[in-house]
Design an enzyme around this catalytic site. Structure first.
Site, short mmCIF file in Angstrom:
data_model
loop_
_atom_site.label_atom_id
_atom_site.label_comp_id
_atom_site.label_asym_id
_atom_site.label_seq_id
_atom_site.Cartn_x
_atom_site.Cartn_y
_atom_site.Cartn_z
N ARG A 39 1.12 -1.21 -0.29
CA ARG A 39 -0.06 -0.20 0.12
C ARG A 39 1.10 1.42 0.23
O ARG A 39 0.71 2.09 -0.29
CB ARG A 39 -1.48 -0.31 0.75
CG ARG A 39 -2.67 -0.86 1.21
CD ARG A 39 -3.35 -0.90 2.11
NE ARG A 39 -4.20 -1.50 1.72
CZ ARG A 39 -5.34 -1.41 2.57
NH1 ARG A 39 -5.25 -1.41 4.12
NH2 ARG A 39 -6.84 -2.10 2.31
N GLY A 349 -6.59 -9.00 1.53
CA GLY A 349 -5.26 -9.27 1.65
C GLY A 349 -4.70 -10.54 1.69
O GLY A 349 -3.37 -11.01 1.37
C1 3PG Z 1 -8.34 -2.12 4.77
O1 3PG Z 1 -7.35 -2.27 5.61
O2 3PG Z 1 -9.39 -2.80 5.12
C2 3PG Z 1 -9.19 -0.87 5.34
O3 3PG Z 1 -7.59 -0.55 5.52
C3 3PG Z 1 -9.88 -0.59 6.05
O4 3PG Z 1 -9.70 -0.72 7.82
P1 3PG Z 1 -10.73 -1.08 8.25
O5 3PG Z 1 -11.65 -1.33 7.78
O6 3PG Z 1 -9.64 -1.08 9.57
O7 3PG Z 1 -11.71 0.53 8.19
#
Ligand code: 3PG
Ligand code: MG
Length: 395
Positions: A39, A349
């Protein structure tokens, strides 16, 4: 969507302007070090473009989910500032208290400490958004990964900043996803894996309106295997959603879309590096066994579909790829996507971690920085931060 209408950073004269750029620098940090910087690297072109344009650059981001209203060193952006500075080859000053004003000159980069330390961030508090807006001449929303959150730093500020625009990363993400979803080269193959069908019901439902093939994996595939009437043993699946799964199968049939089921699976009695895996026909899972990956025959089947695809959208692994015995299915799938001539997009992820692990990230046409935002886009939802930019552009 190709019809998204907002002002783009590239369209503005940045010289001498104070820019406040919202990025998603929410990266994994262990022992004060960034462990995956995808990122941060994705944000670099935006930061460089702003600097080259002669702007004074303030960056803001969240990290984790700290309690609002207090500083928490465990959620500090200090490791990010350090890492970013190294990639940029220039100092990045971390500003702990920034809401009352930031001293920054053209050519300089300042990183504002975790936006979620501020009370009101999560609730999109108007007073907080106004204070943020007052810091800059131009607000640049570039955090695609957080565009599904209507918070002060992603949404509220866009209403009050003198000028609000989309950054190049956000715009590129929307262009890439829009292209794959709204004008895909056929056949469109979606791959949706992951552990729970419940978290992805909406995205499966929406994708079924567009795809030619829907490859399911992980616990999600298990629900479809169960819907076919096969024994599940101790596999992870959601019996409550059997009907919902059957409805998805019916929807696919109606449209002539296909959801190919695994024909063989890798099973074991435990999920651990010591596990002893066995390969079975999908219909012959034993009572004390768990399905933990797809088998080689299924991988060949999937690879064949992927080879013929015109467009591929991928979110979620097909097996427990973190454990070597159950990684082959996801590896073969990743290799097939990498080898394919199709326009391919991967997001989330786990998917990005798998691609990194197999060394295939740079053979995917577009790697999205979004997790939740990527899924919500695929679901056809309006991303609030994007809607705010569109509203500003309409005047
Ligand atoms: C993520 O990693 O999904 C985004 O940065 C959003 O983060 P959050 O789900 O804590 O809002
Ligand atoms: Mg999340």
């Amino acid at each position: 969507m190709t019809s998204v209408r907002f002002i783009r950073m590239q369209d503005l004269d940045l010289a001498g302007q104070k820019l406040l750029i919202r990025e998603d620098l929410n990266v994994p940090v262990e022992n004060g070090r960034v462990t995956s910087d995808a990122r941060i690297r994705a944000a670099l072109p935006t930061i460089r473009m702003a600097l080259d344009g002669g702007a004074a650059v303030m960056l803001m981001s969240h990290l984790g989910r700290p309690k609002e209203g207090e500083y928490d060193s465990a959620a500090s952006l200090a490791p990010v500032a350090e890492h970013l500075s190294r990639l940029l080859g220039a100092p990045v000053r971390l500003e702990r208290d920034w809401l009352d004003g930031v001293d920054v000159s053209p050519g300089e980069v300042v990183l504002c400490e975790n936006v979620r330390f501020n009370k009101g961030e999560g609730k999109d508090d108007e007073a907080l958004a106004k204070r943020m807006a007052a810091l800059c001449d131009i607000f640049v929303m570039d955090a695609f990964g957080t565009a599904h959150r209507a918070q002060a730093s992603t949404h509220g500020i866009a209403r009050f900043a003198r000028q609000a625009c989309a950054g190049p990363l956000l715009a590129a993400e929307l262009d890439a996803l829009g292209r794959a979803l709204h004008s895909p080269k056929a056949p469109l193959v979606a791959i949706v894996g992951g552990s729970k069908v419940s978290t992805k019901l909406a995205v499966l439902d929406t994708l079924l309106e567009r795809v030619d093939q829907l490859i399911v994996g992980g616990g999600i595939a298990n629900n479809f295997i169960a819907a076919a009437g096969y024994p599940m043993g101790r596999s992870l699946w959601e019996p409550d959603l059997l009907e919902a799964t059957q409805a998805l199968v019916a929807k696919a049939e109606q449209r002539g879309a296909r959801i190919p089921l695994p024909v063989d699976v890798v099973v074991a009695r435990e999920v651990s590096p010591q596990a002893e895996p066995a390969t079975r026909p999908a219909a012959e899972v034993g009572e004390d066994e768990m399905i933990l990956d797809v088998g080689p025959e299924t991988s060949r089947l999937y690879a064949g579909l992927i080879a013929k695809a015109g467009t591929i959208v991928w979110n979620g692994p097909v097996g427990v790829f973190e454990v070597e015995q159950f990684a082959a299915g996801t590896r073969r799938l990743a290799e097939a996507v990498a080898a394919s001539d199709a326009y391919s997009i991967a997001g989330g992820g786990d998917t990005l971690a798998a691609l990194e692990r197999f060394g295939l990230s740079d053979r995917i046409s577009y790697i999205s920085t979004g997790g939740g935002a990527f899924l919500e886009f695929l679901e056809g939802k309006t991303l609030p931060a994007v809607a705010a930019l569109e509203a500003r552009a309409r005047g």
